[in-house]
Design a protein around this motif. Structure first.
Motif, short mmCIF file in Angstrom:
data_model
loop_
_atom_site.label_atom_id
_atom_site.label_comp_id
_atom_site.label_asym_id
_atom_site.label_seq_id
_atom_site.Cartn_x
_atom_site.Cartn_y
_atom_site.Cartn_z
N ALA A 160 0.83 -1.21 0.00
CA ALA A 160 0.00 0.00 0.00
C ALA A 160 0.86 1.25 0.00
O ALA A 160 0.59 2.22 -0.73
CB ALA A 160 -0.93 -0.02 1.21
N LEU A 161 1.91 1.27 0.82
CA LEU A 161 2.78 2.45 0.90
C LEU A 161 3.57 2.64 -0.39
O LEU A 161 3.70 3.77 -0.90
CB LEU A 161 3.73 2.32 2.08
N ALA A 162 4.11 1.56 -0.95
CA ALA A 162 4.90 1.67 -2.18
C ALA A 162 4.04 2.14 -3.34
O ALA A 162 4.49 2.95 -4.17
CB ALA A 162 5.55 0.33 -2.51
N SER A 163 2.81 1.65 -3.42
CA SER A 163 1.94 2.06 -4.53
C SER A 163 1.49 3.51 -4.39
O SER A 163 1.17 4.16 -5.40
CB SER A 163 0.72 1.14 -4.61
N SER A 164 1.45 4.03 -3.17
CA SER A 164 1.01 5.42 -2.98
C SER A 164 2.13 6.43 -3.18
O SER A 164 1.87 7.62 -3.29
CB SER A 164 0.42 5.59 -1.57
#
Length: 587
Positions: free
Chosen positions: A227-231
């Motif tokens: 989730a963090l990497a995609s955001s």
């Protein structure tokens, strides 16, 4: 290198599969369903034809010998040549070395060291592939080394850069974790539903209550990392740094949770695949997808169990969700990197899983992103296998296959527009559709290059790709759906566009446009038409396409931390744009 010396895999690889992945010869001849049991399938047992059943043999399933094993043998030949080259380089430099003048000295071992590192990388690749052919994933204890070696076989060849050793001492607030997990469910699990929401939230609950298992921590940390990497919008941002820390914390449990012979291990590997797609710095996702596919086949998930086997609906549906997630990821990775599929379509026989969500209504307008994505990849897979992975040395006439695939893709796209799927997913699918059409027009083994009409058709698809992808990239609310594969596909499209401008300038801007090639009787569908556009309009569209592709590559290379890719393409974009503008001034 130590792995090769310990196991001797390259000296005597055991090239056999642990489970048949297609029907035995008896069942295939009678055209009845074969459950693939070894050493004798159920139909042959009932017919008392144990001796004739081929499931216990070491023969590969249909298509396996043409793709996977052939690729391994080719890689082995390549590796042997590279070893010989490096050895010859060392001998030549030793014999010819002369002391250099001050200030001009270059260590002659530098190139040898680089060659040795390259050789070691090739060996790791080879050992990985032969390792999966040698290890029976349904056995939890092969020579007492399963727990120590299995995770290494998966992670060693796929690791590009070591993750930092991280420890999460203080958990984030529960609301912030819940928000990230919901983002993962809405954007990522919606496309690859290989694990249930209940399982994810159960792991979160266990983590906050202090009784989490290693698999619970693996699930929670990787979901947060994805989730963090995609955001993130930059590889130097705080979101990406946090993602790397969570991924490092999860990887501490690799040897404990990545065990052969369980559905959960496949699920955990698929979580790592999703993270690797967002973080190409640290992992090669293609190897991880191949590992999951190998485990999936060894556990028999590529075949629905026979009716005689009683299985709960929830368990059967989970098997199907895992299989189709692996299938979809394998086709995505293989088509993006233009590599061999891990298994062929005719080796699998699994019905679609049952997926439901309150955001969807009843048929016929209903739809689920995962199901539509599976259907898209099922649509293009046979054509790509025929054009890129068949056993023949060259393709004489690709148009029947291309036309049939184009027709099927257009039918799928028409159906997609009628569903109630969110517009963000519909937009996300369109660049893949256009990339696939360009890929189908670029088979590497043609007896002769495509006619001018084919080259112009590639250019028109590239123009459409640049427009759709630019729209997708400009809206930053879609960034959760971006992947490193979008960058790889855009680079491929940019290179094909530049090649056509460089090699077929007269064709691109001629009036009238070239006529389609004469169709053979085998072609059931018409050759795709060109848009109604004259040479001058196509010239200005080409200039705009270069500008859009340049901007897309710049944004994606910033996100995924590979600015060198953009710097290599930038001068070619500028030179070609200058050439096209000069041509436009004379029109």
């Amino acid at each position: 290198m130590a792995l090769v010396k310990s196991f001797g895999l390259t000296e005597s690889p055991r090239l056999c599969v642990s489970r048949q992945i297609s029907a035995c010869s008896i069942c295939r001849g009678k055209k009845i369903k074969c459950d693939g049991l070894v050493p004798v399938c159920t139909p042959c047992q009932k017919a008392r034809r144990d001796a004739e059943c081929t499931n216990g043999s070491d023969k590969f399933a249909k298509g396996k010998e043409r793709s996977y094993v052939t690729a391994l043998e080719a890689r082995l030949v390549w590796l042997e040549k590279d070893i010989a080259r490096v050895e010859g380089l060392g001998a030549a430099q030793t014999a010819q070395y002369q002391p250099a003048q001050d200030g001009d000295y270059k260590d002659p071992t530098t190139r040898i060291a680089k060659g040795q590192r390259k050789e070691e990388s090739h060996v790791n690749d080879l050992v990985s592939d032969f390792g999966f052919l040698s290890v029976n994933a349904t056995s939890r204890d092969f020579d007492g080394l399963a727990q120590d070696v299995f995770a290494q076989l998966i992670l060693t060849p796929s690791a590009l850069l070591d993750l930092p050793h991280s420890t999460i001492d203080v958990l984030p607030s529960r609301p912030s974790v819940t928000a990230l997990v919901q983002q993962y469910i809405d954007q990522h699990l919606a496309l690859y539903p290989f694990i249930s929401e209940v399982r994810i939230f159960g792991s979160i609950e266990a983590l906050y209550e202090g009784h989490a298992s290693p698999s619970d921590e693996w699930i929670v940390f990787l979901v947060l990392a994805i989730a963090l990497a995609s955001s993130s919008t930059s590889s130097t941002g705080s979101s990406y740094s946090e993602a790397v820390c969570y991924a490092g914390a999860a990887l501490k449990y690799a040897k404990v949770v990545l065990l052969p012979g369980s559905l959960q291990s496949i699920q955990l590997i698929l979580l790592l695949v999703q993270y690797s797609i967002q973080d190409p710095h640290h992992f090669d996702s293609w190897y991880l997808v191949g590992a999951a596919a190998r485990m999936m086949v060894d556990l028999g998930l590529h075949q629905d169990p026979p009716e005689s086997v009683k299985m709960k609906d929830a368990q059967l549906n989970l098997r199907r969700r895992i299989f189709h997630s692996v299938y979809s990821m394998d086709r995505l990775a293989s088509l993006t990197h233009r590599r061999t599929f891990s298994f062929t379509d005719d080796s699998a026989n699994v019905l679609m899983p049952k997926l439901s969500s309150p955001m969807f209504v009843d048929p016929p307008t209903s739809g689920h992103p995962a199901l539509e994505l599976i259907r898209l990849r099922q649509t293009v897979s046979p054509a790509c296998q025929s054009l890129f992975q068949s056993g023949s040395d060259s393709v004489h006439d690709p148009w029947p296959t291309i036309c049939a695939a184009y027709h099927a893709i257009d039918d799928w796209h028409s159906h997609l527009q009628e569903t109630s799927i969110q517009n963000s997913f519909k937009l996300c699918f369109q660049p893949e559709v256009l990339y696939t059409k360009i890929l189908l027009l670029s088979p590497p083994r043609l007896q002769k290059p495509l006619e001018d009409y084919g080259q112009l058709l590639i250019l028109e698809q590239s123009i459409a790709y640049s427009q759709i992808m630019s729209t997708f990239i400009k809206d930053h609310t879609n960034r959760f759906l971006w992947t490193s594969y979008d960058l790889s596909r855009t680079v491929f499209v940019a290179q094909r566009t530049l090649e056509i401008f460089e090699n077929f300038p007269k064709v691109c801007f001629s009036n009238p446009s070239p006529q389609p090639p004469q169709q053979s009787p085998k072609t059931e569908h018409l050759i795709p038409p060109l848009p109604e556009r004259n040479g001058r309009e196509r010239l200005y569209s080409g200039i705009e396409t270069l500008r859009l592709l340049d901007g897309i590559v710049r944004v994606l290379t910033r996100k995924y931390g590979v600015p060198s890719v953009w710097r290599e393409l930038k001068p070619r974009f500028e030179r070609m744009e200058t050439t096209l503008r000069a041509r436009a001034a004379t029109v």
